[in-house]
Design a protein around this motif. Sequence first.
Motif, mmCIF file in Angstrom:
data_model
loop_
_atom_site.group_PDB
_atom_site.id
_atom_site.type_symbol
_atom_site.label_atom_id
_atom_site.label_comp_id
_atom_site.label_asym_id
_atom_site.label_seq_id
_atom_site.Cartn_x
_atom_site.Cartn_y
_atom_site.Cartn_z
ATOM 1 N N GLY A 188 0.764 -1.244 0.000
ATOM 2 C CA GLY A 188 0.000 0.000 0.000
ATOM 3 C C GLY A 188 0.789 1.285 0.000
ATOM 4 O O GLY A 188 0.181 2.364 -0.043
ATOM 5 N N ALA A 189 2.137 1.210 0.058
ATOM 6 C CA ALA A 189 2.897 2.468 0.013
ATOM 7 C C ALA A 189 2.752 3.092 -1.384
ATOM 8 O O ALA A 189 2.729 2.378 -2.381
ATOM 9 C CB ALA A 189 4.364 2.214 0.331
ATOM 10 N N HIS A 190 2.645 4.425 -1.413
ATOM 11 C CA HIS A 190 2.589 5.116 -2.707
ATOM 12 C C HIS A 190 3.989 5.234 -3.311
ATOM 13 O O HIS A 190 4.149 5.276 -4.515
ATOM 14 C CB HIS A 190 1.993 6.520 -2.531
ATOM 15 C CG HIS A 190 0.574 6.527 -2.034
ATOM 16 N ND1 HIS A 190 0.245 6.453 -0.693
ATOM 17 C CD2 HIS A 190 -0.600 6.568 -2.713
ATOM 18 C CE1 HIS A 190 -1.074 6.486 -0.571
ATOM 19 N NE2 HIS A 190 -1.610 6.540 -1.760
ATOM 20 N N HIS A 191 4.991 5.321 -2.450
ATOM 21 C CA HIS A 191 6.378 5.491 -2.892
ATOM 22 C C HIS A 191 7.264 4.644 -1.985
ATOM 23 O O HIS A 191 6.934 4.430 -0.816
ATOM 24 C CB HIS A 191 6.842 6.951 -2.747
ATOM 25 C CG HIS A 191 5.921 7.935 -3.398
ATOM 26 N ND1 HIS A 191 5.986 8.242 -4.739
ATOM 27 C CD2 HIS A 191 4.914 8.679 -2.885
ATOM 28 C CE1 HIS A 191 5.057 9.131 -5.022
ATOM 29 N NE2 HIS A 191 4.384 9.422 -3.916
ATOM 30 N N VAL A 192 8.421 4.251 -2.532
ATOM 31 C CA VAL A 192 9.351 3.487 -1.704
ATOM 32 C C VAL A 192 10.765 4.001 -1.945
ATOM 33 O O VAL A 192 11.085 4.425 -3.053
ATOM 34 C CB VAL A 192 9.180 1.971 -2.000
ATOM 35 C CG1 VAL A 192 9.774 1.582 -3.344
ATOM 36 C CG2 VAL A 192 9.756 1.129 -0.906
#
Length: 320
Positions: A185-189
């Motif tokens: 569910g992270a938008h960015h990593v």
Amino acid sequence: MKAIRVSDFGGPEVLRVQEVPDPKPERGQVLVRVKAVGVNPVDTYIRSGAYARKPSLPYTPGTDAAGVVEALGGDVKRFKVGDRVYTNGTITGACAELALCDPLRVHPLPPKISFVQGAALGVPYATAYRSLFQRTHAQPGETVLVHGASGGVGIASVQLARAAGLTVIGSAGTDKGRALVLEQGAHHVVDHRAPDYVDRIMAITEGRGVDLIMEMLANVNLAKDLTMLSPGGRVVVIGNRGTIEINPRDAMAREAAILGMILWGATEAELTSIHAALVAGLENGTLRPIIGHELPLAEAPRAHQRVLEPGAYGKIVLIP
Ligand code: NAP
């Protein structure tokens, strides 16, 4: 029954399987037949003898288990024999075939959540929930950096923050961990081992910085964290394994706050609220614990080593 016993504080080798008498529930107690046990970093600190809270020896380690109610002492109304449950604390220790519990530490395990997933809830999900909603008061629309998103607390934080409407940036040290963080569910990593990860986070936030940081390794990151916060931003120190020099001006200039979080600091009312929210999230599918490694109970020493090594991927659980 079989249980892991620790007779002296020390390295992982002090974790030994022994045959001990089955515990019997007294009035107001629940006996759980353990199907899976979650291994947390704190279990290793306690075992080493270096932690502030030391059990008297010998003891059986572990707080987080999932299983089935085996027997009830008098006056326990909330459960019946055969109920699927998870625990966030036991009286006799979770690393065993049976664990005696205070009913306040026992919670229903929804049918679609497996026992191994249930063992990932007690410390990691409660820590993530308390950090986000009881300490930093995260709001929908804010941006959070989950600094150390690939492990037990990190994955829980990503799922909780995403479901609450935050923009989520997660960090991890391996490609596999980063792929998991995005999938959850992270938008960015970002890669917390890359020298330019602060620049990447500032670019993602178009120079504004993040509103919240959930920090799993403050002794390494706190100084940089203070440079990545938006005005009025908050860092919550969840994990820390040493000391660090910071520039207080970085906090001053942003009117930023550094908050501590210790799960043992939660009141009974706060814990009740936390676990009610977690059970609801498990039921509605927003919370889905990820299990990276399942090991037999006898391999508890290996699990205690593994939980401190880099390359986290969700939870490590032991199977009695
Ligand atoms: P875990 O499953 O072992 O995960 C550790 C996490 O830290 C991984 O995501 C790991 O990422 C990450 N990490 C490693 N190096 C990092 C770095 N330089 N910068 C940022 N992150 C880094 O442990 P956990 O159960 O999630 O617990 C995390 C920490 O919180 C532990 O220190 C634990 O003791 C603490 N904790 C505190 C409380 C409390 O009450 N305050 C409660 C629970 C946990 P990679 O492996 O991908 O590098």
